[in-house]
Design an enzyme around this catalytic site. Structure first.
Site, PDB file in Angstrom:
ATOM      1  N   GLU A 106       0.826  -1.211   0.000  1.00 52.51           N
ATOM      2  CA  GLU A 106       0.000   0.000   0.000  1.00 52.51           C
ATOM      3  C   GLU A 106       0.861   1.261   0.000  1.00 52.51           C
ATOM      4  O   GLU A 106       0.513   2.263  -0.638  1.00 52.51           O
ATOM      5  CB  GLU A 106      -0.925  -0.002   1.219  1.00 52.51           C
ATOM      6  CG  GLU A 106      -1.989  -1.081   1.209  1.00 52.51           C
ATOM      7  CD  GLU A 106      -3.040  -0.868   0.138  1.00 52.51           C
ATOM      8  OE1 GLU A 106      -2.698  -0.954  -1.059  1.00 52.51           O
ATOM      9  OE2 GLU A 106      -4.202  -0.621   0.500  1.00 52.51           O
ATOM     10  N   THR A 134      -5.035   6.714  -6.000  1.00 48.29           N
ATOM     11  CA  THR A 134      -5.137   6.965  -4.564  1.00 48.29           C
ATOM     12  C   THR A 134      -4.258   8.135  -4.143  1.00 48.29           C
ATOM     13  O   THR A 134      -4.673   8.988  -3.348  1.00 48.29           O
ATOM     14  CB  THR A 134      -4.744   5.704  -3.771  1.00 48.29           C
ATOM     15  OG1 THR A 134      -5.593   4.621  -4.175  1.00 48.29           O
ATOM     16  CG2 THR A 134      -4.891   5.930  -2.280  1.00 48.29           C
TER      17      THR A 134
END
Length: 309
Positions: A129, A181
């Site tokens: 991530e 993101t």
């Protein structure tokens, strides 16, 4: 120890409207299909079986970054071949990077005889991530590994609480645009008003209480975001229209899935969930934007592993 593992790694919905970076849940569809097996020599080989052309260099691939963290903790020379067939489109807002990262470490852990806990796997997968978004957030990773709805009370130190999940249907629409993101994080306000923070805290607490009590009315009125959604929603065409018509049709509520552009809605029954799906499609058809939709349920088990030896 198995020599080869088949991995079904589920999509996830992060934030759950008001729970930015602290709440998330796994869904039964879509899911990535992955295969992991031992290599004769140390290191990682990544093979893509899809058309997304993601990096195969482990240092540039989220699954590779997660595996490297696991291998460092294992402290013995080991090699893996990871084959990835992504069904979760990158940049869709339903945890594509988390599915790859979490699936890789869960499969590797199984092949090694499960030396690591689920909390360890979350820590390893968070490295993926970080590669994807610049931040080690766990609100997609945790539900992917633990299943159900998870609350990340703390990241450092890691403290994950798996919540009770009442029966809920999930409708997801993915308008065919991409919202990165990192870009969606870059537009967020860095300072907020105290009154807004207080309202947000109340909604998070209400949502957790509603889930634990199976109180659908409380869940519905707690699905409100006064901090993140007002800014991020401008990146998603027809967002306000989709949200309004979904609630008019009987959905409890919903909002942006992760950083978008996918939008999710929760319903208490399949009829409402499918009615919402039809309305979502009609909205995007009317503005000439193609979309993918799913009507699914909350995945309470997380990643599924099968011995393929």
């Amino acid at each position: 120890m198995a020599n080869k593992i088949i991995i079904h790694s589920p999509a996830t919905v992060a934030n759950m409207v008001c729970g930015f970076d602290v709440l998330g849940f796994a869904v039964n569809e879509p899911f990535d299909i992955m295969y992991i097996e031992f290599k004769d020599e140390p290191g990682i080989t990544i093979v893509n079986e899809d058309d997304f052309n993601l990096p195969t260099d482990p240092l540039q691939n989220v699954a590779g970054a997660a595996l490297l963290a696991l291998m460092e903790a294992y402290e013995k020379p080991v090699g893996f071949k990871l084959t990835i067939n992504k069904q979760i489109k990158p940049g869709s807002g339903v945890g594509s990077s988390a599915a790859s990262s979490a699936g890789a470490v869960a499969g590797a852990n199984a092949i090694l005889g499960n030396p690591f806990s689920k909390e360890d796997l979350v820590r390893f997968a968070m490295n993926g991530e970080k590669l994807a978004s610049g931040v080690k957030h766990a609100d997609n990773i945790a539900p992917c590994i633990f299943g159900g709805v998870t609350l990340i009370r703390s990241v450092f130190p890691l403290d994950i609480i798996k919540l009770t999940v009442p029966d809920l249907y999930v409708t997801i629409v993915h308008p065919q645009i991409e919202v990165r993101t990192a870009d969606a994080r870059s537009i967020l306000k860095q300072q907020i008003l105290l009154k807004d923070a207080i309202k947000q805290w109340g909604n998070i607490a209400g949502l957790v209480a509603g889930l634990e009590q199976g109180n659908y009315e409380l869940i519905g009125r707690s699905l409100e975001d006064v901090l993140i959604e007002p800014t991020r929603s401008i990146l998603i065409p027809a967002f306000d229209q989709v949200k309004k018509i979904s609630k008019d049709l009987g959905a409890l509520g919903g909002g942006i899935s992760g950083s978008g552009p996918s939008i999710f809605m929760l319903s208490t029954n399949e009829f409402t969930a499918k009615s919402v799906e039809i309305a979502m499609r009609q909205i995007y058809d009317s503005i000439g934007l193609s979309c993918h939709t799913y009507v699914t349920t909350i995945n309470t088990n997380g990643i599924q592993l099968m011995d393929a030896s």
